[in-house]
Write an enzyme that holds these catalytic residues in place. Sequence first.
Site, PDB file in Angstrom:
ATOM      1  CB  SER A 145      -0.869  -0.004   1.262  1.00 40.32           C
ATOM      2  OG  SER A 145      -1.371   1.285   1.555  1.00 40.32           O
ATOM      3  CE1 TYR A 158      -3.777   0.498   4.001  1.00 40.81           C
ATOM      4  CE2 TYR A 158      -5.122  -1.408   4.497  1.00 40.81           C
ATOM      5  CZ  TYR A 158      -4.492  -0.593   3.577  1.00 40.81           C
ATOM      6  OH  TYR A 158      -4.568  -0.875   2.235  1.00 40.81           O
TER       7      TYR A 158
END
Length: 264
Positions: A145, A158
């Site tokens: 990501s 996250y």
Amino acid sequence: MSDLFRLDGKVALVTGASYGIGFAIASPMAAAGATIVFNDIKQELVDKGIAAYAEKGIKAHGYVCDVTNEDAVNELVSKVEAEVGVIDILVNNAGIIKRIPMLEMSAKDFRQVIDVDLNAPFIVSKAVIPSMIKKGGGKIINICSMMSELGRETVSAYAAAKGGLKMLTKNIASEYGQYNIQCNGIGPGYIATPQTAPLREIQPDGSKHPFDQFILAKTPANRWGEASDLGGPAVFLASAASDFVNGHILYVDGGILAYIGKQP
Ligand code: NAP
Ligand code: GCO
């Protein structure tokens, strides 16, 4: 040259691929010749996924499996090896996000994100590597990501998970490269999927979500990514064309990481 990018005769397991990025990665892999295997937590979603693949002419093999459950993952891999074949390509795609300010986030919520986004790629990779070694090699692609490199408010768990996933990618590459296993990551930018739908909601006055406007200003391509933008990079990392690429995170972000952002 084009044969370099073919996946004929290969079995690809893409986790959490009933829809979203996983589905968009599996589909071009199938077009390149791979046999697609995917899992989801619910039978209903697996069934929907099988139908969605069939609509594209892909006979995908779907299984119910929670990737955080090591016993279930080991059972899945054994079943796939018996029913479909040894897994040549693993895409650790399944993931969740919880957008909560850190001081308001419970340790339970933090652990759940780490469990799906970091522990599960460890569990699934550990389950498939022994057969890859026996077979003479394999490909592992971890879906990282922007948050493997950057932080932002509300995504502490996250970002911690995706940062860890970047380093797990490099470690698998280091530890198993000698067995002709290449482990790389794809770092998508901001992609229009159900996971980011809350960030793109049209406001009551009909205007774009402030975050939507922010991302457009941060992206040289001046658009959100489409899940289909990830298919080519995934086929590359799954194919012989990337046999000497190992431990690399390929950012598919429209240039976000290269750009300071458009002046307001
Ligand atoms: P998504 O639309 O939320 O899809 C996630 C998929 O993972 C769903 O099929 C979900 O199944 C499955 N899943 C979640 N927990 C699971 C578990 N414990 N076991 C098995 N499957 C599970 O997300 P997405 O946008 O496609 O993202 C896919 C991956 O790309 C994630 O790792 C995400 O972090 C990453 N990513 C996304 C973006 C983006 O902008 N969208 C950008 C960078 C990276 P259920 O529906 O049953 O929950
Ligand atoms: C967020 C988004 C991002 C994307 C993606 C960016 O809330 O910032 O969900 O985290 O999902 O990971 O690469």
